[in-house]
Motif scaffolding. Structure first.
Motif: not given
Length: 396
Positions: A201-202, A206-208, A211, A320, A323-324, A332, A336, A390
């Motif tokens: 996921l990292f 868009h993960t950053w 988070l 979240v 977004s996945y 995810a 989060y 995302s």
């Protein structure tokens, strides 16, 4: 079943915010500085957040019920240890145990909702769950303040330990997660494969942003409600402990309804991100205003406005989920949730250090703390706004 799971989350909220009520007692008995008090409060969030990494995988592998039932006794033992702690070190160990034991509490609720409720109702039920968790905040308002004022800070941990036992028994009796007939079989991954999947996921840009903001909004509200509210009102404005508990109770009552209200107002995946970023910037401005206010009534009114605004956090959970892809939803949400509560721990610890620095410089510590929170929120909001979103949220 969801209500039984929420009893554990409500108690985790009580543990998370008890410092605001017991702070004076801890300082008197153990001579804690502002920095040490911040570290104590933050240790719950840090241990809670780090444990999220394993709890999401454990729930995928073994289910919600076994994970919660196995971890909750650790928090009960931690609360008992805190009540009996002969020194600061034992108290800190108790915080770690409580944080680890409570770590699956809200994650279990969100995964249960994601698995067993329609996707279009996710925002509403997540908001409702966050709101009902506010019952735990109510406990650490006037009721626990009255108990602590009459019988000491250790009595607060005793009460929470006993209530945690009741919650564990409730989950044992009522929670038996149903299998959906249309659900695909759970993959039997090794722990290594599960950890690599979570780490993947990292690698998604868009993960950053998710988070960064995840570690900020809820952390700001909990740092105020769970740590600095009591010392600020008592030392800056001369409030009594019960008066402070009354303010905390009002904030807790508001928290019952704010997330659900935002869940009902969810504007959809395209506009949702703008709402979230703007709400975070507004929250930063309100913390900056708190830093300079010198009127007790105006300060309390602004705190109440913050209590209303923080409900936007539920939209982040919905963001979240949108977004996945569905196969990554559980992990995810786990990641989060980890960021939320890790952010609480980091912010509480950091603001304790800021307060100590300000005191050494001859500055008012509460102004420095509130400005630091405002700056943290503003930077996180900018990161969320300008880092990539995302691909699943892009307009067709």
């Amino acid at each position: 079943m969801l209500m039984a799971l929420l009893s554990g989350f409500a108690l985790s909220q009580s543990y998370r915010t008890i410092t605001a009520i017991v702070a004076q007692g801890l300082q008197q008995d153990f001579g804690l500085s502002a920095q040490a008090l911040g570290a104590f409060a933050g240790l719950f969030g840090l241990s809670f957040g780090v444990a999220q990494l394993l709890m999401g995988i454990t729930m995928d592998r073994y289910g919600l019920r076994p994970t919660v039932l196995a971890s909750a006794p650790v928090s009960i033992a931690g609360a008992a240890l805190s009540a009996l702690a002969p020194s600061h070190g034992w108290l800190m160990l108790g915080q770690i145990m409580i944080g680890v034991g409570c770590s699956p509490a809200f994650l279990a609720c969100t995964i249960f909702i994601a698995r067993h409720f329609p996707s279009e109702r996710f925002a509403f039920f997540s908001g409702l769950s966050l709101g009902l968790g506010g019952l735990g905040l109510m406990l650490t308002g006037t009721p626990l303040a009255w108990v602590v004022q009459h019988w000491g800070w250790r009595s607060g941990f005793v009460i929470l330990a006993l209530l945690s036992v009741l919650s564990w028994l409730l989950i044992l009796a009522l929670v038996h997660e149903p299998e959906r007939p249309d659900a695909p079989p759970r993959p039997q991954e090794s722990w290594g494969q599960s950890l690599r999947s979570l780490a993947g996921l990292f690698t998604l840009p868009h993960t950053w942003g998710i988070l960064a903001l995840g570690m900020s909004g809820y952390a700001a509200f909990l740092s105020l409600r769970g740590l600095w509210l009591g010392p600020l009102l008592i030392n800056r404005f001369g409030y009594s402990l019960v008066d402070t508990g009354n303010v905390a109770l009002v904030l807790s009552l508001i928290s019952l309804f704010a997330p659900g209200s935002f869940g009902r107002m969810d504007p959809g995946p395209i506009r949702r991100r703008a709402w979230i970023a703007n709400a975070s910037l507004l929250m930063a401005a309100m913390f900056a205003a708190l830093a300079v206010l010198r009127h007790g009534g105006a300060t309390v009114a602004l705190m109440i406005a913050l209590g209303l605004l923080w409900g936007y956090s539920v939209l982040q959970y919905t963001d979240v989920r949108s977004s996945y892809p569905s196969e990554l939803t559980g992990r995810a949400l786990s990641l989060y949730t980890m960021s939320m509560f890790l952010g609480v721990g980091l912010m509480q610890s950091a603001t304790g250090a800021v307060a100590a620095w300000a005191g050494a410089q001859g500055l008012e510590p509460y102004r420095a703390v509130l400005l630091a929170i405002a700056g943290w929120l503003a930077l996180a909001s900018l990161a969320f706004r300008f880092l990539p979103a995302s691909p699943l949220l892009r307009r067709p």
